[in-house]
Design a protein around this motif. Structure first.
Motif, PDB file in Angstrom:
ATOM      1  N   ALA A 109       0.758  -1.214   0.098  1.00 33.50           N
ATOM      2  CA  ALA A 109      -0.024  -0.015   0.099  1.00 33.50           C
ATOM      3  C   ALA A 109       0.870   1.239   0.143  1.00 33.50           C
ATOM      4  CB  ALA A 109      -0.854  -0.020   1.089  1.00 33.50           C
ATOM      5  N   VAL A 110       1.998   1.137   0.755  1.00 35.68           N
ATOM      6  CA  VAL A 110       2.925   2.533   0.654  1.00 35.68           C
ATOM      7  C   VAL A 110       3.147   2.804  -0.654  1.00 35.68           C
ATOM      8  CG1 VAL A 110       3.891   1.798   2.759  1.00 35.68           C
ATOM      9  CG2 VAL A 110       4.918   1.120   0.701  1.00 35.68           C
ATOM     10  N   PHE A 111       3.100   1.957  -1.740  1.00 35.95           N
ATOM     11  CA  PHE A 111       3.553   2.600  -3.011  1.00 35.95           C
ATOM     12  C   PHE A 111       2.298   3.367  -3.935  1.00 35.95           C
ATOM     13  CE2 PHE A 111       6.657  -0.637  -2.681  1.00 35.95           C
ATOM     14  CZ  PHE A 111       7.792  -0.404  -3.247  1.00 35.95           C
ATOM     15  N   PHE A 112       1.028   3.461  -3.242  1.00 37.77           N
ATOM     16  CA  PHE A 112       0.038   3.959  -3.696  1.00 37.77           C
ATOM     17  C   PHE A 112      -0.358   5.098  -2.993  1.00 37.77           C
ATOM     18  CE2 PHE A 112      -0.335  -0.727  -4.656  1.00 37.77           C
ATOM     19  CZ  PHE A 112      -0.485  -0.602  -5.990  1.00 37.77           C
ATOM     20  N   GLY A 113       0.387   5.761  -2.161  1.00 40.59           N
ATOM     21  CA  GLY A 113       0.395   6.825  -1.353  1.00 40.59           C
ATOM     22  C   GLY A 113       1.309   7.931  -1.958  1.00 40.59           C
ATOM     23  N   GLU A 119      15.480   6.074  -1.595  1.00 43.53           N
ATOM     24  CA  GLU A 119      15.533   5.313  -0.432  1.00 43.53           C
ATOM     25  C   GLU A 119      14.415   4.421   0.246  1.00 43.53           C
ATOM     26  OE1 GLU A 119      17.542   6.003   4.179  1.00 43.53           O
ATOM     27  OE2 GLU A 119      17.821   7.485   2.381  1.00 43.53           O
ATOM     28  N   GLU A 120      13.305   5.135   0.388  1.00 41.06           N
ATOM     29  CA  GLU A 120      11.962   4.527   0.704  1.00 41.06           C
ATOM     30  C   GLU A 120      11.554   3.604  -0.020  1.00 41.06           C
ATOM     31  OE1 GLU A 120      10.163   8.858   2.683  1.00 41.06           O
ATOM     32  OE2 GLU A 120       9.790   8.468   0.660  1.00 41.06           O
ATOM     33  N   ARG A 121      11.814   3.747  -1.364  1.00 44.25           N
ATOM     34  CA  ARG A 121      11.307   2.441  -2.312  1.00 44.25           C
ATOM     35  C   ARG A 121      11.931   1.426  -2.100  1.00 44.25           C
ATOM     36  NH1 ARG A 121       8.398   3.789  -6.910  1.00 44.25           N
ATOM     37  NH2 ARG A 121       9.268   2.125  -7.946  1.00 44.25           N
ATOM     38  N   ALA A 122      13.330   1.524  -1.768  1.00 46.50           N
ATOM     39  CA  ALA A 122      14.136   0.138  -1.508  1.00 46.50           C
ATOM     40  C   ALA A 122      13.813  -0.349  -0.282  1.00 46.50           C
ATOM     41  CB  ALA A 122      15.712   0.831  -1.558  1.00 46.50           C
ATOM     42  N   ARG A 123      13.416   0.470   0.710  1.00 45.74           N
ATOM     43  CA  ARG A 123      13.002  -0.237   1.937  1.00 45.74           C
ATOM     44  C   ARG A 123      11.902  -0.719   1.918  1.00 45.74           C
ATOM     45  NH1 ARG A 123      14.860   4.898   4.482  1.00 45.74           N
ATOM     46  NH2 ARG A 123      12.608   5.527   4.883  1.00 45.74           N
ATOM     47  N   ALA A 124      10.593  -0.243   1.103  1.00 42.73           N
ATOM     48  CA  ALA A 124       9.265  -0.752   0.785  1.00 42.73           C
ATOM     49  C   ALA A 124       9.585  -1.939  -0.145  1.00 42.73           C
ATOM     50  CB  ALA A 124       8.537   0.087   0.095  1.00 42.73           C
ATOM     51  N   ALA A 126      12.208  -4.012   0.133  1.00 42.64           N
ATOM     52  CA  ALA A 126      12.482  -4.905   1.010  1.00 42.64           C
ATOM     53  C   ALA A 126      11.433  -5.513   2.024  1.00 42.64           C
ATOM     54  CB  ALA A 126      13.648  -4.392   1.657  1.00 42.64           C
ATOM     55  N   GLU A 127      10.495  -4.763   2.351  1.00 40.44           N
ATOM     56  CA  GLU A 127       9.627  -5.177   3.116  1.00 40.44           C
ATOM     57  C   GLU A 127       8.692  -6.143   2.581  1.00 40.44           C
ATOM     58  OE1 GLU A 127       7.219  -5.647   6.650  1.00 40.44           O
ATOM     59  OE2 GLU A 127       9.298  -4.971   6.393  1.00 40.44           O
ATOM     60  N   ILE A 128       8.368  -5.850   1.124  1.00 41.84           N
ATOM     61  CA  ILE A 128       7.593  -6.866   0.668  1.00 41.84           C
ATOM     62  C   ILE A 128       8.193  -8.284   0.216  1.00 41.84           C
ATOM     63  CG2 ILE A 128       6.759  -7.360  -1.510  1.00 41.84           C
ATOM     64  CD1 ILE A 128       5.986  -4.362  -1.987  1.00 41.84           C
ATOM     65  N   ASP A 129       9.539  -8.031   0.068  1.00 43.35           N
ATOM     66  CA  ASP A 129      10.117  -9.426  -0.367  1.00 43.35           C
ATOM     67  C   ASP A 129      10.261 -10.225   1.035  1.00 43.35           C
ATOM     68  OD1 ASP A 129      10.794  -9.024  -2.915  1.00 43.35           O
ATOM     69  OD2 ASP A 129      12.358  -7.537  -2.633  1.00 43.35           O
ATOM     70  N   LYS A 130      10.494  -9.521   2.293  1.00 49.02           N
ATOM     71  CA  LYS A 130      10.566 -10.378   3.411  1.00 49.02           C
ATOM     72  C   LYS A 130       9.211 -11.067   3.783  1.00 49.02           C
ATOM     73  CE  LYS A 130       9.655  -8.396   7.433  1.00 49.02           C
ATOM     74  NZ  LYS A 130       9.741  -7.536   8.470  1.00 49.02           N
ATOM     75  N   HIS A 171       7.703  -4.439  -9.620  1.00 54.03           N
ATOM     76  CA  HIS A 171       8.151  -5.567  -8.662  1.00 54.03           C
ATOM     77  C   HIS A 171       8.325  -6.890  -9.080  1.00 54.03           C
ATOM     78  CE1 HIS A 171       7.950  -8.473  -5.342  1.00 54.03           C
ATOM     79  NE2 HIS A 171       9.065  -7.578  -4.675  1.00 54.03           N
ATOM     80  N   ASP A 172       9.550  -7.534  -9.167  1.00 57.38           N
ATOM     81  CA  ASP A 172       9.764  -8.866  -9.794  1.00 57.38           C
ATOM     82  C   ASP A 172       9.465 -10.149  -8.831  1.00 57.38           C
ATOM     83  OD1 ASP A 172      10.826 -10.917 -11.339  1.00 57.38           O
ATOM     84  OD2 ASP A 172      12.876 -10.487 -10.898  1.00 57.38           O
TER      85      ASP A 172
END
Length: 203
Positions: A109-113, A119-124, A126-130, A171-172
């Motif tokens: 959801a953070v990608f739709f705000g 840097e924020e995209r990279a962290r986001a 990473a969270e999805i991938d986890k 996102h892959d």
């Protein structure tokens, strides 16, 4: 019943399940920017929360939140294949819906705000991938065809819809072959194909 939806949003999971149970239902599209429905109604008067899905069970009786709407629809399946009626099996469905709703949905959801910095995209990502890694490992070790058992159900529809957003955020998913295999299996269902065509997501 009437489903208030926005194309490709999480309400797509409810749309899929309504097709699965083969009941008559109406659809009304919601513009989540203007909060107007396609018939010109103020969506906040229908669902004060302002987001989808909202399921109108009877005139004036509205149910919201995926963790409530999806099991409610599934329990109306005349074949009783979509969700166990009680016991541990039903609890496992709710467990998965809770996890997908509170963790994976929120991670995407953070990608739709508001626009994200690099840097924020990279962290986001990473969270999805986890979270996806956890689901991938679970599927790898599972003896079942779907998330909960050998039958398609609400959690599978919800996972399909959320991970479909990977197409939007670039996102892959290829590092997650078991998730991709499950997605492909779900995508072949007639209920999914009809819902996606109705929402203009596929030709």
């Amino acid at each position: 019943m009437k489903l208030y939806y926005s194309p490709g949003a999480c309400s797509l999971a409810s749309h899929i399940l309504l097709n699965e149970i083969n009941v008559d239902f109406d659809l009304e599209r919601v513009d989540l920017k203007t909060h107007k429905t396609e018939k010109g109604a103020d969506y906040y008067e229908i669902n004060p929360k302002g987001y989808v899905p909202a399921l109108e069970i009877n005139p004036g009786l509205i149910l919201t939140e995926n963790v409530a709407v999806l099991p409610f629809i599934a329990q109306h399946d005349p074949k009783q294949d979509l969700i166990p009626p009680s016991g541990l099996g039903r609890a496992k469905v709710l467990e998965w819906l809770g996890y997908l709703n509170s963790e994976l949905h929120d991670a995407y959801a953070v990608f739709f705000g508001p626009a994200l910095t690099e840097e924020e995209r990279a962290r986001a990502y990473a969270e999805i991938d986890k979270i996806l890694k956890y689901i991938e490992n679970y599927l790898q070790e599972s003896e079942f065809d779907y998330l909960v058992n050998d039958r398609f159900g609400p959690a599978d529809a919800y996972l399909f819809v959320i991970t479909n957003w990977s197409n939007v955020i670039q996102h892959d998913l290829t590092p997650y072959p078991n998730i991709v295999a499950l997605r492909n299996k779900v995508a072949e269902r007639q209920s999914v194909q009809i819902a996606m065509r109705d929402e203009g997501l596929i030709p």
